[in-house]
Design a protein around this motif. Sequence first.
Motif, mmCIF file in Angstrom:
data_model
loop_
_atom_site.group_PDB
_atom_site.id
_atom_site.type_symbol
_atom_site.label_atom_id
_atom_site.label_comp_id
_atom_site.label_asym_id
_atom_site.label_seq_id
_atom_site.Cartn_x
_atom_site.Cartn_y
_atom_site.Cartn_z
ATOM 1 N N GLN A 1 31.870 42.191 -72.628
ATOM 2 C CA GLN A 1 32.345 41.746 -73.186
ATOM 3 C C GLN A 1 31.739 40.837 -74.465
ATOM 4 O O GLN A 1 33.028 40.442 -75.693
ATOM 5 N N ARG A 2 30.711 40.509 -74.477
ATOM 6 C CA ARG A 2 29.856 39.724 -75.472
ATOM 7 C C ARG A 2 29.858 41.221 -76.584
ATOM 8 O O ARG A 2 29.957 40.501 -78.174
ATOM 9 N N ARG A 3 29.869 42.164 -76.392
ATOM 10 C CA ARG A 3 29.664 43.058 -77.806
ATOM 11 C C ARG A 3 30.879 43.427 -78.512
ATOM 12 O O ARG A 3 31.767 43.691 -79.492
ATOM 13 N N TRP A 4 31.766 43.751 -76.955
ATOM 14 C CA TRP A 4 33.154 43.300 -77.608
ATOM 15 C C TRP A 4 33.844 42.697 -78.340
ATOM 16 O O TRP A 4 34.387 43.086 -79.539
ATOM 17 N N LYS A 5 33.476 41.191 -78.429
ATOM 18 C CA LYS A 5 33.638 40.105 -79.313
ATOM 19 C C LYS A 5 33.151 40.411 -80.713
ATOM 20 O O LYS A 5 33.412 39.999 -81.301
ATOM 21 N N GLN A 6 31.989 40.972 -80.917
ATOM 22 C CA GLN A 6 30.409 41.322 -81.603
ATOM 23 C C GLN A 6 31.820 42.330 -82.376
ATOM 24 O O GLN A 6 31.474 42.652 -84.029
#
Length: 216
Positions: free
Chosen positions: A140-145
């Motif tokens: 989820q975090r990497r996808w946002k970045q």
Amino acid sequence: MDFVIAVDGPAASGKGTVAVGLGRRFALPVLDTGLLYRAVGVGVVRIGGDLDDEGFAARVASGLDAGALEDPAFRTRAAGEAASRVAVHPAVRQALKDFQRMFALQKGGAILDGRDIGTVIAPEAPAKLFVTASPEVRAQRRWKQLQAEGTTYQEVLADIHKRDERDSGRAAAPLVRAEDAVLLDTSQMTIDEAADAARRIVEAARARWEASSRPG
Ligand code: DC
């Protein structure tokens, strides 16, 4: 060795953010060692080399300009994938070791974040953290970045699983928690909470280190 903080953990666990926060709190320089592997992976691809060719990748690693790690191309999904592939080669790891070791041994101390800092690069570091989070939270975090790249969440989650497998399964310096590293699971934490928890862990380690290095 002065006060060195080793911050290890899997992809997108929050270790980079934690390391930068600690750098501010303790006024120490921070080295994101993932960028070295990313620079080698991107370098190999740029000159048309094969990521699985150990000798080729090691030559790129030996010629690396560690002062030029700010290239935005190193932050992409493809760069992370290329980094993980060149990172399996022992000769690449060896070529990058001296620079990391020198960074760790600089006067006044340092912070390094990566996969093998507490186990291989600075096993004698007075403070060690192993930062982790569930694969779903990390995806989820990497996808946002990576939003600008137009990648889907499912693709990023698949990448995370593949990278975990490769980083933990390789023979050379695999991703493992050092026995004396404090586990910090950030799955349920905000960035600020994770930074705060890391600060408390390191303050305790620093107090122990100061007490043990006091003369007499
Ligand atoms: O932390 P990162 O996602 O930027 O790292 C990219 C890849 O580099 C990672 O999948 C494995 C490799 N790496 C490594 O093997 N050892 C390190 N100390 C740092 C990164």
